[in-house]
Design a protein around this motif. Structure first.
Motif, mmCIF file in Angstrom:
data_model
loop_
_atom_site.group_PDB
_atom_site.id
_atom_site.type_symbol
_atom_site.label_atom_id
_atom_site.label_comp_id
_atom_site.label_asym_id
_atom_site.label_seq_id
_atom_site.Cartn_x
_atom_site.Cartn_y
_atom_site.Cartn_z
ATOM 1 N N GLY A 136 37.958 -121.692 -8.174
ATOM 2 C CA GLY A 136 36.927 -121.847 -7.138
ATOM 3 C C GLY A 136 36.053 -123.063 -7.368
ATOM 4 O O GLY A 136 35.679 -123.758 -6.416
ATOM 5 N N ASP A 137 35.717 -123.327 -8.628
ATOM 6 C CA ASP A 137 34.933 -124.527 -8.944
ATOM 7 C C ASP A 137 35.693 -125.787 -8.566
ATOM 8 O O ASP A 137 35.138 -126.716 -7.981
ATOM 9 N N ARG A 138 36.980 -125.800 -8.908
ATOM 10 C CA ARG A 138 37.798 -126.976 -8.591
ATOM 11 C C ARG A 138 37.972 -127.135 -7.082
ATOM 12 O O ARG A 138 38.000 -128.261 -6.574
ATOM 13 N N LEU A 139 38.066 -126.023 -6.354
ATOM 14 C CA LEU A 139 38.134 -126.102 -4.892
ATOM 15 C C LEU A 139 36.841 -126.700 -4.336
ATOM 16 O O LEU A 139 36.877 -127.576 -3.466
ATOM 17 N N PHE A 140 35.704 -126.244 -4.842
ATOM 18 C CA PHE A 140 34.418 -126.775 -4.386
ATOM 19 C C PHE A 140 34.314 -128.270 -4.673
ATOM 20 O O PHE A 140 33.903 -129.053 -3.809
ATOM 21 N N ILE A 141 34.696 -128.686 -5.878
ATOM 22 C CA ILE A 141 34.660 -130.107 -6.238
ATOM 23 C C ILE A 141 35.577 -130.904 -5.308
ATOM 24 O O ILE A 141 35.230 -131.992 -4.856
ATOM 25 N N THR A 142 36.742 -130.346 -5.012
ATOM 26 C CA THR A 142 37.686 -131.016 -4.119
ATOM 27 C C THR A 142 37.120 -131.160 -2.711
ATOM 28 O O THR A 142 37.191 -132.239 -2.109
ATOM 29 N N LEU A 143 36.550 -130.083 -2.168
ATOM 30 C CA LEU A 143 35.998 -130.143 -0.805
ATOM 31 C C LEU A 143 34.825 -131.114 -0.725
ATOM 32 O O LEU A 143 34.712 -131.895 0.230
ATOM 33 N N SER A 160 36.171 -134.664 -1.076
ATOM 34 C CA SER A 160 36.894 -135.048 0.138
ATOM 35 C C SER A 160 35.932 -135.403 1.268
ATOM 36 O O SER A 160 36.203 -136.319 2.053
ATOM 37 N N ALA A 161 34.825 -134.699 1.350
ATOM 38 C CA ALA A 161 33.826 -135.033 2.368
ATOM 39 C C ALA A 161 33.282 -136.439 2.134
ATOM 40 O O ALA A 161 33.172 -137.238 3.075
ATOM 41 N N PHE A 162 32.987 -136.764 0.880
ATOM 42 C CA PHE A 162 32.478 -138.101 0.580
ATOM 43 C C PHE A 162 33.545 -139.173 0.791
ATOM 44 O O PHE A 162 33.246 -140.269 1.264
ATOM 45 N N ILE A 163 34.787 -138.864 0.451
ATOM 46 C CA ILE A 163 35.880 -139.820 0.687
ATOM 47 C C ILE A 163 35.994 -140.107 2.180
ATOM 48 O O ILE A 163 36.111 -141.272 2.596
ATOM 49 N N ASN A 164 35.939 -139.063 3.009
ATOM 50 C CA ASN A 164 36.058 -139.257 4.459
ATOM 51 C C ASN A 164 34.874 -140.022 5.033
ATOM 52 O O ASN A 164 35.040 -140.872 5.910
ATOM 53 N N LEU A 165 33.671 -139.738 4.544
ATOM 54 C CA LEU A 165 32.504 -140.485 5.019
ATOM 55 C C LEU A 165 32.592 -141.953 4.625
ATOM 56 O O LEU A 165 32.296 -142.844 5.438
ATOM 57 N N ALA A 166 32.988 -142.211 3.385
ATOM 58 C CA ALA A 166 33.144 -143.600 2.946
ATOM 59 C C ALA A 166 34.241 -144.295 3.747
ATOM 60 O O ALA A 166 34.103 -145.463 4.121
ATOM 61 N N TRP A 167 35.323 -143.575 4.011
ATOM 62 C CA TRP A 167 36.423 -144.142 4.786
ATOM 63 C C TRP A 167 35.950 -144.533 6.182
ATOM 64 O O TRP A 167 36.278 -145.611 6.677
ATOM 65 N N LEU A 168 35.180 -143.659 6.816
ATOM 66 C CA LEU A 168 34.655 -143.972 8.150
ATOM 67 C C LEU A 168 33.758 -145.204 8.122
ATOM 68 O O LEU A 168 33.790 -146.032 9.029
#
Length: 90
Positions: free
Chosen positions: A47-54, A57-65
């Motif tokens: 669960g911790d790793r899922l949270f870190i991943t989510l 991923s949100a920051f990766i997508n924001l940076a990508w945009l």
């Protein structure tokens, strides 16, 4: 009340998140795990790793945009590679 854009991609996003949380809950009940030590030198569970991943991923997508623009399928590939790395080494 049309203040939010409930498009098909938005609905798919929330359905995938809900299904992922459901799967991880079932996995935690059926196959409990002991926390493990990764490269962060902090004990983490699935669960911790899922949270870190989510979160990452949100920051990766924001940076990508901000940097590339709206061509998000490639950002998804980066997020998938990031998820594999987090679940493997964190």
């Amino acid at each position: 009340m049309e203040w939010m854009a409930w498009t098909t991609p938005t609905a798919i996003f929330f359905i995938v998140i809900a299904c992922t949380l459901t799967v991880f809950t079932v996995l935690a009940i059926k196959f409990p795990e002991a926390p493990r030590m990764g490269i962060l030198r902090t004990e983490t569970t699935r669960g911790d790793r899922l949270f870190i991943t989510l979160l990452g991923s949100a920051f990766i997508n924001l940076a990508w945009l901000g940097v590339v623009g709206a061509n998000q399928p490639y950002a998804l590939m980066v997020c998938l590679a990031y998820a594999v790395a987090v679940f493997r080494w964190v």
